[in-house]
Design a protein around this motif. Structure first.
Motif, short mmCIF file in Angstrom:
data_model
loop_
_atom_site.label_atom_id
_atom_site.label_comp_id
_atom_site.label_asym_id
_atom_site.label_seq_id
_atom_site.Cartn_x
_atom_site.Cartn_y
_atom_site.Cartn_z
N LEU A 41 0.83 -1.21 0.00
CA LEU A 41 0.00 0.00 0.00
C LEU A 41 0.86 1.26 0.00
CD1 LEU A 41 -3.17 0.63 2.02
CD2 LEU A 41 -1.33 2.27 2.24
N ASP A 42 0.48 2.23 -0.79
CA ASP A 42 1.14 3.54 -0.75
C ASP A 42 0.10 4.60 -1.06
OD1 ASP A 42 4.43 4.37 -1.00
OD2 ASP A 42 2.94 5.89 -1.55
N SER A 43 0.28 5.77 -0.45
CA SER A 43 -0.66 6.86 -0.74
C SER A 43 -0.41 7.47 -2.11
CB SER A 43 -0.57 7.93 0.36
OG SER A 43 0.78 8.25 0.58
N ILE A 100 7.03 7.42 5.60
CA ILE A 100 8.03 8.45 5.96
C ILE A 100 8.34 8.44 7.46
CG2 ILE A 100 7.76 10.11 4.09
CD1 ILE A 100 5.82 11.61 6.03
N GLU A 101 9.55 8.89 7.77
CA GLU A 101 10.04 8.85 9.15
C GLU A 101 9.49 10.04 9.96
OE1 GLU A 101 11.44 6.38 10.44
OE2 GLU A 101 12.94 6.91 11.93
N SER A 102 8.19 9.98 10.25
CA SER A 102 7.56 11.04 11.05
C SER A 102 6.72 10.36 12.13
CB SER A 102 6.68 11.92 10.16
OG SER A 102 5.62 12.48 10.92
N THR A 127 10.80 1.68 11.20
CA THR A 127 11.40 2.97 11.56
C THR A 127 12.90 2.85 11.82
OG1 THR A 127 11.40 4.80 13.11
CG2 THR A 127 10.74 2.68 14.01
N SER A 128 13.62 3.90 11.44
CA SER A 128 15.07 3.93 11.66
C SER A 128 15.40 4.38 13.07
CB SER A 128 15.72 4.93 10.70
OG SER A 128 15.42 4.62 9.38
N SER A 129 14.45 4.99 13.77
CA SER A 129 14.84 5.60 15.04
C SER A 129 13.70 5.91 16.00
CB SER A 129 15.57 6.92 14.75
OG SER A 129 14.71 7.78 14.03
N PHE A 243 22.51 7.22 -0.36
CA PHE A 243 21.78 5.97 -0.60
C PHE A 243 20.66 5.80 0.43
CE2 PHE A 243 23.98 3.08 -3.74
CZ PHE A 243 24.75 4.09 -4.31
N ILE A 244 20.92 6.16 1.66
CA ILE A 244 19.89 6.04 2.72
C ILE A 244 18.78 7.05 2.45
CG2 ILE A 244 19.43 6.46 5.18
CD1 ILE A 244 22.32 5.45 5.72
N GLY A 245 19.15 8.25 2.01
CA GLY A 245 18.21 9.37 1.87
C GLY A 245 18.60 10.42 2.90
P1 NAI Z 1 10.78 6.55 0.76
O1 NAI Z 1 10.61 8.02 0.78
O2 NAI Z 1 11.56 5.91 -0.33
O3 NAI Z 1 9.32 5.84 0.78
C1 NAI Z 1 8.29 6.19 1.67
C2 NAI Z 1 6.96 5.88 0.96
O4 NAI Z 1 5.90 6.02 1.92
C3 NAI Z 1 6.65 6.84 -0.19
O5 NAI Z 1 6.40 6.08 -1.37
C4 NAI Z 1 5.40 7.60 0.28
O6 NAI Z 1 4.51 7.88 -0.79
C5 NAI Z 1 4.78 6.60 1.25
N1 NAI Z 1 3.94 7.21 2.28
C6 NAI Z 1 4.20 8.30 3.02
N2 NAI Z 1 3.21 8.49 3.91
C7 NAI Z 1 2.31 7.49 3.72
C8 NAI Z 1 1.07 7.13 4.34
N3 NAI Z 1 0.58 7.84 5.35
N4 NAI Z 1 0.43 6.03 3.89
C9 NAI Z 1 0.92 5.30 2.87
N5 NAI Z 1 2.09 5.59 2.25
C10 NAI Z 1 2.77 6.67 2.67
O7 NAI Z 1 11.36 6.18 2.20
P2 NAI Z 1 12.24 4.89 2.62
O8 NAI Z 1 13.67 5.21 2.46
O9 NAI Z 1 11.67 3.68 1.98
O10 NAI Z 1 11.96 4.87 4.21
C11 NAI Z 1 10.74 4.39 4.73
C12 NAI Z 1 10.92 4.08 6.21
O11 NAI Z 1 11.96 3.12 6.37
C13 NAI Z 1 11.29 5.27 7.09
O12 NAI Z 1 10.70 5.11 8.35
C14 NAI Z 1 12.80 5.14 7.19
O13 NAI Z 1 13.31 5.76 8.35
C15 NAI Z 1 12.95 3.62 7.25
N6 NAI Z 1 14.24 3.10 6.83
C16 NAI Z 1 14.91 3.65 5.77
C17 NAI Z 1 16.14 3.14 5.40
C18 NAI Z 1 16.90 3.71 4.23
O14 NAI Z 1 18.07 3.37 4.05
N7 NAI Z 1 16.27 4.56 3.42
C19 NAI Z 1 16.76 2.01 6.10
C20 NAI Z 1 15.94 1.46 7.14
C21 NAI Z 1 14.75 2.02 7.51
#
Ligand code: NAI
Length: 300
Positions: A41-43, A100-102, A127-129, A243-245
């Motif tokens: 699922l994604d918004s 997203i990390e919020s 979550t990362s943190s 790479f992490i973002g």
């Molecule tokens: P990303 O920005 O690539 O993907 C996040 C996705 O969530 C986006 O496609 C967005 O449209 C979707 N989204 C946002 N709010 C939403 C909602 N309310 N309902 C449904 N979809 C929603 O981010 P990424 O890098 O995949 O990170 C995601 C999570 O994983 C974060 O919590 C991050 O801290 C954690 N994380 C990230 C790592 C990394 O290396 N990027 C490693 C380990 C954990």
């Protein structure tokens, strides 16, 4: 408190993955390859299309290397159903949240998941943190809420860091550990403190690399080459941050800074400025380095 028996790992047949970005798409691939039905699922509908393309190409690479049959690849892709309504997750055994990390946004989602999913479902966050205990407190089933922290990219990186919230049950911990092993991961266990294990140690290093760049100690290339060849890391800290973002790195540093109250975690102004400018790293084509085709900027 939740009192329902959580499903055994072997019984985890249906998995909901929320957030189809860098992490969610890789997690969905792993669960599908392990035979689970996956609701992704994604918004943002565009994120779902990108995720399906990236999963197909990632599995396709395994087929071309002879590590996966074409039939197994096709079956895995078929097991992933893209959805846009959280109600579709009502029958899953395990939800892995990767949005997203919020904290506020994640909490709102956990409230909704608690209302929608079956009482026995386990709710995990990638979550990362952010505190698992606080996410769990938004639900009526804190014993079934747990941290399941994958690394980027999930299909390649071997580790899953499992975080116990204050009320996570032993049973749920062992279900999630077995499930992580079933999808091919090595598990480490962290208590619920800011940044857990890996980011507690990694993010200050990334932040220090930004300070070194910001204060003119060296060029980005020399900082990264120094850490690659001087400490035998596979990539330098600035490239790793891309790479992490950079938005994810900034969020984690803010959690460390707020949670541990030490100025050594205060994010470098250059990192803040890049995020403000939308330079979020590789996923946006531009971070510390440029990943755009025909860019004059040097890639690492
Ligand atoms: P990303 O920005 O690539 O993907 C996040 C996705 O969530 C986006 O496609 C967005 O449209 C979707 N989204 C946002 N709010 C939403 C909602 N309310 N309902 C449904 N979809 C929603 O981010 P990424 O890098 O995949 O990170 C995601 C999570 O994983 C974060 O919590 C991050 O801290 C954690 N994380 C990230 C790592 C990394 O290396 N990027 C490693 C380990 C954990």
């Amino acid at each position: 408190m939740g009192t329902q028996a959580a499903p055994a790992a072997s019984e985890i047949a249906a998995v909901g993955v929320i957030g189809a970005g860098q992490m969610g798409s890789g997690i969905a691939q792993l669960a599908a390859a392990a035979g689970c039905g996956v609701f992704l699922l994604d918004s943002d509908p565009a994120a779902l299309s990108r995720a399906v393309a990236s999963i197909s190409s990632s599995l396709g690479r395994l087929v071309s290397k002879g590590q996966l049959s074409q039939a197994a690849c096709d079956d895995s892709v078929k097991r992933i159903k893209c959805v846009s309504d959280v109600q579709e997750l009502r029958g899953v055994d395990l939800v892995i949240e990767a949005i997203i990390e919020s904290e506020d946004v994640k909490k709102k989602l956990f409230v909704e998941l608690d209302r929608i999913t079956k009482p026995s479902a386990i709710l995990a966050s990638n979550t990362s943190s952010i505190s698992i205990t606080r996410l769990a407190s938004a639900t009526s089933r804190p014993s079934q809420v747990i941290g399941m922290h994958f690394f980027n990219p999930p299909p390649i990186m071997k580790l899953v860091e499992i975080i116990r919230g204050a009320d996570t049950s032993e049973e749920v911990f062992s279900q999630v550990k077995s499930f992580s092993e079933r999808i091919g991961k090595t598990v480490i266990c962290s208590q619920d403190y800011p940044g857990f294990i890996v980011n507690r140690i990694l993010m200050p290093m990334i932040n220090e690399a930004f300070w070194a760049l910001y204060t003119g100690v060296a060029t980005k290339e020399d900082i990264d080459t120094g850490m690659k060849l001087g400490t035998n890391h596979p990539m330098g800290p600035l490239q790793l941050a891309d790479f992490i973002g950079l938005d994810v790195c900034l969020s984690v540093l803010r959690v460390l800074h707020n949670g541990l109250g030490d100025n050594k975690y205060s994010p470098c102004p250059l990192l803040v400025q890049y995020v403000d400018a939308g330079r979020l790293g590789k996923k946006r084509g531009l971070g510390v380095y440029s990943y755009r085709r025909n860019s004059s900027s040097v890639k690492p």
